[in-house]
Design an enzyme around this catalytic site. Structure first.
Site, mmCIF file in Angstrom:
data_model
loop_
_atom_site.group_PDB
_atom_site.id
_atom_site.type_symbol
_atom_site.label_atom_id
_atom_site.label_comp_id
_atom_site.label_asym_id
_atom_site.label_seq_id
_atom_site.Cartn_x
_atom_site.Cartn_y
_atom_site.Cartn_z
ATOM 1 N N LYS A 68 0.853 -1.193 0.000
ATOM 2 C CA LYS A 68 0.000 0.000 0.000
ATOM 3 C C LYS A 68 0.878 1.228 0.000
ATOM 4 C CE LYS A 68 -4.019 2.051 0.592
ATOM 5 N NZ LYS A 68 -3.668 2.907 -0.555
ATOM 6 N N LYS A 92 5.327 1.985 8.321
ATOM 7 C CA LYS A 92 4.165 2.785 8.737
ATOM 8 C C LYS A 92 2.902 1.925 8.921
ATOM 9 C CE LYS A 92 3.817 6.503 6.274
ATOM 10 N NZ LYS A 92 3.445 7.505 5.235
ATOM 11 N N LYS A 104 5.022 1.959 -3.092
ATOM 12 C CA LYS A 104 5.033 3.375 -3.481
ATOM 13 C C LYS A 104 5.208 3.486 -4.979
ATOM 14 C CE LYS A 104 4.873 7.386 -1.335
ATOM 15 N NZ LYS A 104 4.283 7.629 -0.014
ATOM 16 N N THR A 188 -4.485 12.770 6.765
ATOM 17 C CA THR A 188 -3.071 12.852 7.159
ATOM 18 C C THR A 188 -2.890 13.959 8.195
ATOM 19 O OG1 THR A 188 -2.489 12.086 4.959
ATOM 20 C CG2 THR A 188 -0.694 12.964 6.296
ATOM 21 N N ASN A 219 -1.825 19.618 1.378
ATOM 22 C CA ASN A 219 -2.994 19.022 2.030
ATOM 23 C C ASN A 219 -2.726 18.703 3.507
ATOM 24 O OD1 ASN A 219 -4.290 16.273 2.847
ATOM 25 N ND2 ASN A 219 -5.739 17.218 1.445
ATOM 26 N N SER A 356 -7.143 5.401 4.238
ATOM 27 C CA SER A 356 -7.121 4.648 2.978
ATOM 28 C C SER A 356 -7.566 3.201 3.228
ATOM 29 C CB SER A 356 -5.707 4.622 2.387
ATOM 30 O OG SER A 356 -5.476 5.747 1.585
HETATM 31 N N1 GLU Z 1 0.929 8.908 0.423
HETATM 32 C C1 GLU Z 1 0.453 8.742 1.752
HETATM 33 C C2 GLU Z 1 1.580 8.311 2.679
HETATM 34 O O1 GLU Z 1 2.729 8.542 2.385
HETATM 35 C C3 GLU Z 1 -0.767 7.831 1.845
HETATM 36 C C4 GLU Z 1 -0.586 6.439 1.359
HETATM 37 C C5 GLU Z 1 -1.901 5.656 1.256
HETATM 38 O O2 GLU Z 1 -2.943 6.189 1.598
HETATM 39 O O3 GLU Z 1 -1.829 4.521 0.805
HETATM 40 O O4 GLU Z 1 1.359 7.823 3.739
#
Ligand code: GLU
Length: 429
Positions: A68, A92, A104, A188, A219, A356
């Site tokens: 993810k 994370k 990613k 976030t 954001n 998410s």
């Molecule tokens: N891009 C965000 C992060 O770095 C969200 C990733 C997601 O929602 O999968 O945590």
């Protein structure tokens, strides 16, 4: 931004894992990505020419579930950066205990130079290139720097066109009518706010006595600044990619943000309705913002902004990492020696991926949640993850980042060890 950002990310994992006596198999598994796809995306430009963009997607580790993580559109994207970000996503997701691994993606592009139609073609092209690499049970993308709900909507639509069925759970952070979750846009920032509040309670911090500087009014930066101000914190400095503003009296975050949305300029203003008046403030650079004498510093833009070069100049008492990787590994010790406490990115900005996850669950159940339920569950997940980190911090007397990583590595480690380790096979244990 350092070229060896990935090397730096791996070294940090290795150092903390060894100190926490994590099994060698687990460390080995985290030292390289499971799979990486590099693709060329040809895009028909509005003038009829064709431009080629380099795109990446990395599935880093899936011991705990499908990978993810977001997709970044930025000129500074590189494969090394994507791998570092995917490794951080792995940690994370495990810190918050959601059933995902880390991934990613990114495209080397300055999206501000593209027309709306060019941006749509690039987004759809990305998904065409990745359509067999991602999926609701393998790898689930989401927004990241300079990507948003509309882009996720185009990508979901492209995936569904290719696979000839509706499949909203392939991507999160979508527009609400396309299966997006309420509360994902603020998640976030709200998550960071929850983490800061958990910390403030344990350290007896009074919001009204606390000054804050926020680097990056995107954001995440906007929502965390807005929520902190509502709670009584004084937001004395903010910046965007072009520079920042500073005022000892503090800013009204909503006014700054609305004015920036309307004019594309970050200026010291106070607005009532659509009428804004200028207030006194000083222009500062992004570098100066980081070195301000404030209580709480929030880097909410890109990685590596606090490094060996400027770490000794940081005067904030606490840094809440809302960006991914804003502090380089070699600055950790300098900040620790100076008594600056760091709320680590892998927990502080985990609100986005947590909601998410809620979006993915809602898509798979075909049952949307209310905003209240999303906010409540987010608070539950993050306060539990914070408590898990704090327990390790108190028991082992390690910095908060090491405590959060240890909590994650124990979870990933357990999943890997249950497949059998060398010790298990040789001892018959
Ligand atoms: N891009 C965000 C992060 O770095 C969200 C990733 C997601 O929602 O999968 O945590």
């Amino acid at each position: 931004m350092s070229d060896d950002v990935y090397q730096d990310a791996r070294a940090r994992v290795e150092r903390i894992a060894k100190e926490a006596e994590v099994a060698p198999e687990v460390i080995d598994a985290l030292m390289q990505p499971k799979a990486v796809l590099t693709a060329d995306i040809p895009v028909r430009m509005d003038d009829g020419s064709t431009e080629h963009f380099v795109a990446y997607r990395c599935r880093y580790n899936d011991a705990l579930g499908p990978t993810k993580g977001g997709i970044r559109f930025h000129p500074g994207v590189s494969l090394e950066e994507v791998k570092a970000l995917a490794l951080w996503m792995t940690i994370k997701c495990a810190v918050v205990g959601i059933p995902y691994g880390g991934g990613k993606g990114g495209v080397i592009v300055d999206p501000k130079q593209l027309s709306r139609l060019e941006l749509e073609r690039l987004s759809r092209g990305y998904m065409r290139a990745m359509a067999d690499f991602v999926g609701p049970d393998t790898d689930i993308p989401a927004p990241d720097v300079y990507t948003n709900a509309r882009i996720m909507g185009w990508m979901a639509d492209e995936y569904e066109t290719i696979h000839r069925r509706k499949s909203p759970a392939v991507i999160t952070g979508k527009p609400i009518p396309h299966g997006g979750s309420l509360g994902r846009d603020e998640a976030t920032g709200r998550g960071a706010f929850i983490v800061i509040q958990e910390y403030a309670q344990r350290r007896d911090i009074d919001p009204k006595e606390t000054t804050v500087a926020v680097q990056g009014l995107g954001n995440a930066g906007y929502h965390v600044a807005r929520l902190l101000q509502k709670e009584g914190y004084k937001i004395v400095a903010v910046s965007d990619s072009k520079g920042g503003i500073h005022s000892e009296d503090g800013f009204d975050v909503e006014s700054l943000y609305q004015h920036k949305q309307d004019t594309r300029k970050l200026e010291g203003v106070y607005c009532e309705g659509s009428v804004c008046e200028m207030i006194e403030s000083k222009s500062i650079s992004n570098e100066e913002l980081l070195e301000l004498d404030v209580d709480l510093l929030i880097p909410a833009a890109l990685e590596g902004v606090i490094n060996e070069g400027n770490a000794k100049n940081i005067r904030a008492k606490v840094i809440a990492e809302v960006a991914n990787g804003p502090i380089e590994g070699n600055a950790d010790q300098i900040l620790l020696d100076a008594g600056v406490e760091v709320l680590p990115d892998v927990l502080t900005n985990a609100g986005g991926v947590t909601v998410s996850y809620f979006e993915w669950v809602q898509n798979r159940q075909g049952y949307p949640w209310s905003l209240e339920k999303v906010r409540e569950r987010l608070e539950d997940e993050l306060s539990t993850a914070f408590a898990d980190m704090w327990k390790i911090y108190e028991e082992k007397n390690v910095p908060l980042r090491a405590a959060a990583y240890t909590s994650a590595l124990e979870r990933i480690g357990e999943a890997i060890e249950l497949q059998g380790t060398q010790a298990w096979f040789s001892d018959g244990k």
